[in-house]
Design an enzyme around this catalytic site. Structure first.
Site, mmCIF file in Angstrom:
data_model
loop_
_atom_site.group_PDB
_atom_site.id
_atom_site.type_symbol
_atom_site.label_atom_id
_atom_site.label_comp_id
_atom_site.label_asym_id
_atom_site.label_seq_id
_atom_site.Cartn_x
_atom_site.Cartn_y
_atom_site.Cartn_z
ATOM 1 N N ASN A 81 34.195 60.976 51.439
ATOM 2 C CA ASN A 81 33.960 59.530 51.420
ATOM 3 C C ASN A 81 32.657 59.219 50.713
ATOM 4 O O ASN A 81 31.584 59.478 51.254
ATOM 5 C CB ASN A 81 33.819 59.015 52.865
ATOM 6 C CG ASN A 81 35.047 58.287 53.331
ATOM 7 O OD1 ASN A 81 36.021 58.193 52.597
ATOM 8 N ND2 ASN A 81 35.003 57.784 54.530
ATOM 9 N N HIS A 82 32.713 58.661 49.551
ATOM 10 C CA HIS A 82 31.482 58.210 48.903
ATOM 11 C C HIS A 82 30.925 57.061 49.749
ATOM 12 O O HIS A 82 31.673 56.215 50.235
ATOM 13 C CB HIS A 82 31.781 57.731 47.478
ATOM 14 C CG HIS A 82 32.359 58.817 46.619
ATOM 15 N ND1 HIS A 82 32.536 58.678 45.267
ATOM 16 C CD2 HIS A 82 32.790 60.066 46.922
ATOM 17 C CE1 HIS A 82 33.050 59.784 44.773
ATOM 18 N NE2 HIS A 82 33.224 60.641 45.754
ATOM 19 N N ALA A 83 29.610 57.057 49.947
ATOM 20 C CA ALA A 83 29.002 56.116 50.901
ATOM 21 C C ALA A 83 29.315 54.670 50.538
ATOM 22 O O ALA A 83 29.104 54.232 49.403
ATOM 23 C CB ALA A 83 27.496 56.326 50.943
ATOM 24 N N THR A 89 30.395 53.064 43.722
ATOM 25 C CA THR A 89 31.219 54.126 44.310
ATOM 26 C C THR A 89 30.847 55.475 43.707
ATOM 27 O O THR A 89 31.072 56.520 44.318
ATOM 28 C CB THR A 89 32.726 53.888 44.058
ATOM 29 O OG1 THR A 89 32.957 53.870 42.642
ATOM 30 C CG2 THR A 89 33.196 52.610 44.706
#
Ligand SMILES: CC(C)(COP(=O)(O)OP(=O)(O)OC[C@H]1O[C@@H](n2cnc3c(N)ncnc32)[C@H](O)[C@@H]1OP(=O)(O)O)[C@@H](O)C(=O)NCCC(=O)NCCS
Length: 209
Positions: A81-83, A89
């Site tokens: 999960n990219h923050a 993204t």
């Protein structure tokens, strides 16, 4: 009844007692939990089925005893999960060299929702995905191709994307008796001697022991 076997069925190389093929201090698997894979070698479970599980976030995968994990089921950790608090993204933080990001900044590149915890006697269906931070209760069933994003109560069947409860496996009284009994913690001989009660659903005889 030997939990230390890799292949508990002598003619079957597609099914393993999972704990014996996992060699990773952040992954714990209980006795007799099986993994079956007819596409890839099940001994490669950690590589093929535990995804985005990088040491930097230190999350654990904990799986109880007597679980059945079907082919292609996957456990997906936070590093996938990219923050989402980032305005981009694009994961700048992992390109420490090319973008001159200091190494300690890497942890900020991901949110961290923590461990995945699977109870005992959980059946995870074909190609289901369990996502980061989820706890699945004892005796739950995860339907084929479910994507589990929220905790699953004990003895509950869930399915769909995102997974929602389909029904409870038993009435509340039976579920309470099963959880109190916690048969999965009994010695293997005691379980073997009562397999007919377990497999025929004779809960009162089982708890009356
Ligand atoms: C969920 C499952 C256990 C069936 O449970 P069940 O209570 O007998 O379910 P039913 O077949 O009666 O269906 C009940 C509802 O669940 C839905 N459902 C069943 N399987 C589903 C799935 N994989 N995903 C989403 N919904 C599902 C049905 O459409 C039905 O919906 P409705 O109430 O809106 O009509 C089964 O479908 C399943 O997924 N088993 C896993 C099989 C597998 O992956 N095996 C691998 C080898 S071990």
């Amino acid at each position: 009844m030997n939990p230390n076997l890799i292949h508990p069925r002598s003619q079957d190389r597609q099914t393993v007692y999972l704990k014996n093929v996992v060699n990773d201090p952040t992954i714990e698997v209980g006795d007799y939990t099986i993994y079956n894979d007819f596409v890839r070698d099940p001994v490669d479970f950690v590589t093929n089925n535990v995804l985005y599980h990088y040491p930097i976030n230190q999350e654990r995968l904990i799986i109880g005893k007597f679980c059945s994990i079907a082919c292609g089921a996957k456990f997906m950790f936070t590093s996938g999960n990219h923050a989402l608090r980032s305005l981009a993204t694009f994961p700048f933080g992992i390109f420490t060299d090319d973008w001159s990001v200091p190494f300690p900044e890497m942890t900020k590149t991901w949110d961290n929702r923590g461990d995945i915890i699977i109870g005992n006697d959980v059946w995870i269906g074909f190609e289901a995905i369990i996502t980061q931070g989820v706890t699945i209760g004892d005796g739950a069933i995860i339907a084929t191709r479910a994507v589990v994003t929220k905790d699953v109560p004990p003895y509950t069947i869930v399915g769909g994307v995102p997974a929602k409860p389909i029904r409870k496996r038993f009435d509340d009284e039976t579920i309470a008796k099963l959880q109190k009994t916690a048969w999965w913690n009994w010695p293997a001989e005691k379980i073997r001697d009562r397999l007919d009660m377990i497999t025929e659903g004779r809960i009162d005889e089982l708890v009356g022991e």
